[in-house]
Write a protein that holds these residues in place. Structure first.
Motif, mmCIF file in Angstrom:
data_model
loop_
_atom_site.group_PDB
_atom_site.id
_atom_site.type_symbol
_atom_site.label_atom_id
_atom_site.label_comp_id
_atom_site.label_asym_id
_atom_site.label_seq_id
_atom_site.Cartn_x
_atom_site.Cartn_y
_atom_site.Cartn_z
ATOM 1 N N ILE A 24 -41.645 -28.782 -13.969
ATOM 2 C CA ILE A 24 -40.900 -27.932 -13.053
ATOM 3 C C ILE A 24 -41.774 -27.351 -11.940
ATOM 4 O O ILE A 24 -41.351 -27.290 -10.777
ATOM 5 N N CYS A 25 -42.994 -26.919 -12.262
ATOM 6 C CA CYS A 25 -43.843 -26.314 -11.224
ATOM 7 C C CYS A 25 -44.111 -27.271 -10.059
ATOM 8 O O CYS A 25 -43.977 -26.882 -8.891
ATOM 9 N N PRO A 26 -44.489 -28.525 -10.323
ATOM 10 C CA PRO A 26 -44.690 -29.436 -9.190
ATOM 11 C C PRO A 26 -43.416 -29.683 -8.389
ATOM 12 O O PRO A 26 -43.471 -29.786 -7.157
ATOM 13 N N LEU A 27 -42.281 -29.763 -9.077
ATOM 14 C CA LEU A 27 -41.028 -29.960 -8.363
ATOM 15 C C LEU A 27 -40.712 -28.739 -7.494
ATOM 16 O O LEU A 27 -40.236 -28.863 -6.360
ATOM 17 N N THR A 28 -40.992 -27.555 -8.026
ATOM 18 C CA THR A 28 -40.805 -26.332 -7.248
ATOM 19 C C THR A 28 -41.690 -26.345 -6.002
ATOM 20 O O THR A 28 -41.241 -26.032 -4.887
ATOM 21 N N LEU A 29 -42.960 -26.712 -6.172
ATOM 22 C CA LEU A 29 -43.870 -26.780 -5.028
ATOM 23 C C LEU A 29 -43.396 -27.800 -4.009
ATOM 24 O O LEU A 29 -43.475 -27.567 -2.796
ATOM 25 N N ALA A 30 -42.910 -28.933 -4.500
ATOM 26 C CA ALA A 30 -42.451 -29.974 -3.581
ATOM 27 C C ALA A 30 -41.286 -29.487 -2.737
ATOM 28 O O ALA A 30 -41.224 -29.729 -1.524
ATOM 29 N N ARG A 31 -40.360 -28.776 -3.356
ATOM 30 C CA ARG A 31 -39.193 -28.295 -2.618
ATOM 31 C C ARG A 31 -39.583 -27.166 -1.659
ATOM 32 O O ARG A 31 -39.086 -27.096 -0.537
ATOM 33 N N LEU A 32 -40.478 -26.292 -2.083
ATOM 34 C CA LEU A 32 -40.917 -25.218 -1.190
ATOM 35 C C LEU A 32 -41.737 -25.780 -0.032
ATOM 36 O O LEU A 32 -41.716 -25.229 1.079
ATOM 37 N N ARG A 33 -42.449 -26.867 -0.273
ATOM 38 C CA ARG A 33 -43.164 -27.511 0.835
ATOM 39 C C ARG A 33 -42.167 -28.019 1.871
ATOM 40 O O ARG A 33 -42.401 -27.920 3.082
ATOM 41 N N GLU A 34 -41.046 -28.549 1.413
ATOM 42 C CA GLU A 34 -40.004 -28.984 2.344
ATOM 43 C C GLU A 34 -39.447 -27.789 3.113
ATOM 44 O O GLU A 34 -39.184 -27.876 4.317
ATOM 45 N N VAL A 35 -39.279 -26.655 2.424
ATOM 46 C CA VAL A 35 -38.823 -25.433 3.093
ATOM 47 C C VAL A 35 -39.820 -25.013 4.164
ATOM 48 O O VAL A 35 -39.445 -24.662 5.283
ATOM 49 N N GLN A 36 -41.108 -25.036 3.811
ATOM 50 C CA GLN A 36 -42.136 -24.666 4.777
ATOM 51 C C GLN A 36 -42.071 -25.556 6.017
ATOM 52 O O GLN A 36 -42.173 -25.077 7.152
ATOM 53 N N THR A 37 -41.846 -26.850 5.805
ATOM 54 C CA THR A 37 -41.739 -27.784 6.928
ATOM 55 C C THR A 37 -40.551 -27.434 7.810
ATOM 56 O O THR A 37 -40.647 -27.428 9.044
ATOM 57 N N ARG A 38 -39.422 -27.101 7.197
ATOM 58 C CA ARG A 38 -38.214 -26.788 7.969
ATOM 59 C C ARG A 38 -38.345 -25.475 8.736
ATOM 60 O O ARG A 38 -37.694 -25.295 9.769
ATOM 61 N N LEU A 39 -39.172 -24.583 8.263
ATOM 62 C CA LEU A 39 -39.363 -23.314 8.969
ATOM 63 C C LEU A 39 -40.140 -23.502 10.266
ATOM 64 O O LEU A 39 -40.135 -22.614 11.123
ATOM 65 N N GLY A 40 -40.808 -24.627 10.400
ATOM 66 C CA GLY A 40 -41.503 -24.933 11.640
ATOM 67 C C GLY A 40 -42.633 -23.965 11.948
ATOM 68 O O GLY A 40 -43.405 -23.593 11.062
ATOM 69 N N ALA A 80 -42.692 -20.895 12.454
ATOM 70 C CA ALA A 80 -42.654 -19.581 11.800
ATOM 71 C C ALA A 80 -43.521 -19.561 10.549
ATOM 72 O O ALA A 80 -44.068 -18.511 10.177
ATOM 73 N N ALA A 81 -43.650 -20.714 9.877
ATOM 74 C CA ALA A 81 -44.464 -20.796 8.671
ATOM 75 C C ALA A 81 -45.932 -20.596 9.032
ATOM 76 O O ALA A 81 -46.493 -21.327 9.840
ATOM 77 N N GLY A 82 -46.528 -19.597 8.419
ATOM 78 C CA GLY A 82 -47.926 -19.297 8.696
ATOM 79 C C GLY A 82 -48.127 -18.289 9.799
ATOM 80 O O GLY A 82 -49.237 -17.782 9.981
ATOM 81 N N LYS A 83 -47.058 -17.984 10.557
ATOM 82 C CA LYS A 83 -47.154 -16.974 11.614
ATOM 83 C C LYS A 83 -46.375 -15.725 11.224
ATOM 84 O O LYS A 83 -46.946 -14.661 11.019
ATOM 85 N N THR A 84 -45.064 -15.856 11.127
ATOM 86 C CA THR A 84 -44.261 -14.695 10.719
ATOM 87 C C THR A 84 -43.854 -14.773 9.249
ATOM 88 O O THR A 84 -43.462 -13.767 8.673
ATOM 89 N N ILE A 85 -43.939 -15.960 8.659
ATOM 90 C CA ILE A 85 -43.539 -16.139 7.263
ATOM 91 C C ILE A 85 -44.689 -16.775 6.499
ATOM 92 O O ILE A 85 -45.232 -17.805 6.922
ATOM 93 N N HIS A 86 -45.077 -16.166 5.391
ATOM 94 C CA HIS A 86 -46.213 -16.628 4.601
ATOM 95 C C HIS A 86 -45.761 -16.926 3.170
ATOM 96 O O HIS A 86 -44.843 -16.291 2.656
ATOM 97 N N PHE A 87 -46.437 -17.869 2.542
ATOM 98 C CA PHE A 87 -46.115 -18.280 1.191
ATOM 99 C C PHE A 87 -47.242 -17.874 0.243
ATOM 100 O O PHE A 87 -48.427 -18.025 0.577
ATOM 101 N N LEU A 88 -46.867 -17.392 -0.947
ATOM 102 C CA LEU A 88 -47.825 -17.052 -1.992
ATOM 103 C C LEU A 88 -47.420 -17.752 -3.277
ATOM 104 O O LEU A 88 -46.284 -17.611 -3.730
ATOM 105 N N SER A 89 -48.337 -18.514 -3.864
ATOM 106 C CA SER A 89 -48.138 -19.101 -5.179
ATOM 107 C C SER A 89 -49.133 -18.444 -6.127
ATOM 108 O O SER A 89 -50.351 -18.602 -5.959
ATOM 109 N N ILE A 90 -48.622 -17.701 -7.092
ATOM 110 C CA ILE A 90 -49.461 -16.904 -7.984
ATOM 111 C C ILE A 90 -49.571 -17.606 -9.336
ATOM 112 O O ILE A 90 -48.559 -17.900 -9.976
ATOM 113 N N SER A 91 -50.785 -17.861 -9.777
ATOM 114 C CA SER A 91 -50.984 -18.512 -11.069
ATOM 115 C C SER A 91 -50.644 -17.540 -12.194
ATOM 116 O O SER A 91 -51.057 -16.373 -12.184
ATOM 117 N N ILE A 92 -49.908 -18.034 -13.185
ATOM 118 C CA ILE A 92 -49.633 -17.231 -14.370
ATOM 119 C C ILE A 92 -50.533 -17.651 -15.523
ATOM 120 O O ILE A 92 -50.366 -17.187 -16.651
#
Length: 324
Positions: free
Chosen positions: A79-95, A97-109
């Motif tokens: 599930i974790c890799p699938l989650t990352l894959a889908r969020l990577r697609e989200v990051q791409t669609r944000l264009g 804005a990703a990395g400028k006004t919107i940032h992503f955090l993946s926290i290890s448990i």
């Protein structure tokens, strides 16, 4: 004269919009000053990113930002890799804005084995872009962050929630969604964390743009085919049909390479085939070590529709092999 009138109307519209946006910004600053979240709630403990940098969680990763937060551990291959894959697609669609006004955090448990080196390797394997920080650190610090963010799976890390948290530190607003939701909707939910963007939705151009984002989950076809929606939701983050390998194999012509009966069983029960040491399932695990096909609870009918859709839009190939 008519052109001059149009120009005046345009200037009036721009002035009204500027005043509106200025009011929104002032309101946002006022809310931020009285918010009970931010530095009064989120821990400012030391964490380490995928580049080995020691950072303060709130000061360096959250303060003044819109952040999209998820929880992972690198030894998870489902599930974790699938989650990352889908969020990577989200990051791409944000264009942009990703990395400028919107940032992503993946926290290890699972912070002890999840060293910065392992996190960096995972980020590189998924082609993660700028503006996305992977976080590890001392277990007590990570536990405190998890507790404050509502992730409390404890020692049962395999049962951790796969929610996506969204937070705007400037306004104190929180929202949550799932990486397995419609990606167009998830993109708009993230964009809506920005009050300027949210207010601008009423502008025709942006409305059309967001409608296009919402429709981006559908493959361009005259009519949606059975299995198409399922492919977009469950498969498109890792696979293409005729566009080359992604995180997994290109599925174009898959029925010419493998038996339909085997594909059906693998789509429905990939974990069972691996546990039974199925030759083809183990071959895929070796070829694509970063992600394993997860068990998604797909029915036989859904699997048949999915295979039919992939076959229908695949370019012509050799005749399908016979079932084993």
């Amino acid at each position: 004269m008519r052109a001059c009138g149009k120009t005046r109307d345009r200037l009036k519209w721009l002035l009204a919009t500027s005043i509106l946006l200025a009011g929104i910004i002032q309101s946002t600053e006022a809310v931020a000053a009285t918010s009970r979240w931010g530095m009064t709630y989120l821990p400012n403990v030391e964490v380490i990113d995928q580049d080995g940098r020691k950072l303060r969680f709130y000061d360096d990763l959250v303060h003044g930002r819109i952040v999209v937060i998820g929880f992972i551990y690198t030894s998870c291959k489902a599930i974790c890799p699938l989650t990352l894959a889908r969020l990577r697609e989200v990051q791409t669609r944000l264009g942009q804005a990703a990395g400028k006004t919107i940032h992503f955090l993946s926290i290890s448990i699972d912070p002890i084995p999840d060293t910065p080196e392992r996190l960096k390797a995972q980020a590189e394997a998924f082609g993660i872009g700028p503006g996305w920080t992977f976080v590890t650190g001392r277990p007590e610090n990570i536990d405190l962050i998890r507790h404050k963010l509502g992730e409390r799976s404890g020692e049962q890390i395999a049962q951790h929630k796969n929610e996506v948290l969204m937070y705007n530190d400037a306004t104190g607003e929180w929202a949550r969604n799932s990486a397995f939701a419609d990606l167009g909707v998830l993109v708009m939910d993230i964009q809506n964390m920005d009050p300027v963007q949210r207010s601008a939705q009423s502008l025709p151009a942006l409305a059309r743009s967001q409608q296009s984002a919402a429709n981006a989950d559908s493959v361009t076809q005259p009519h949606e085919q059975p299995g198409q929606a399922l492919f977009v939701k469950a498969c498109a983050a890792c696979h293409t049909i005729g566009m080359g390998e992604k995180l997994g194999p290109d599925l174009a012509g898959v029925t010419s390479r493998r038996a339909v009966e085997w594909i059906t069983r693998y789509v429905m029960y990939p974990d069972r085939l691996r546990a039974a040491h199925d030759r083809d399932a183990l071959e895929l695990r070796v070829r694509y070590p970063n992600i394993r096909m997860p068990a998604l609870g797909i029915s036989e009918t859904d699997a048949e529709d999915l295979i039919a859709y992939i076959t229908a839009i695949s370019p012509p190939t050799a005749p399908a092999v016979q079932p084993r």
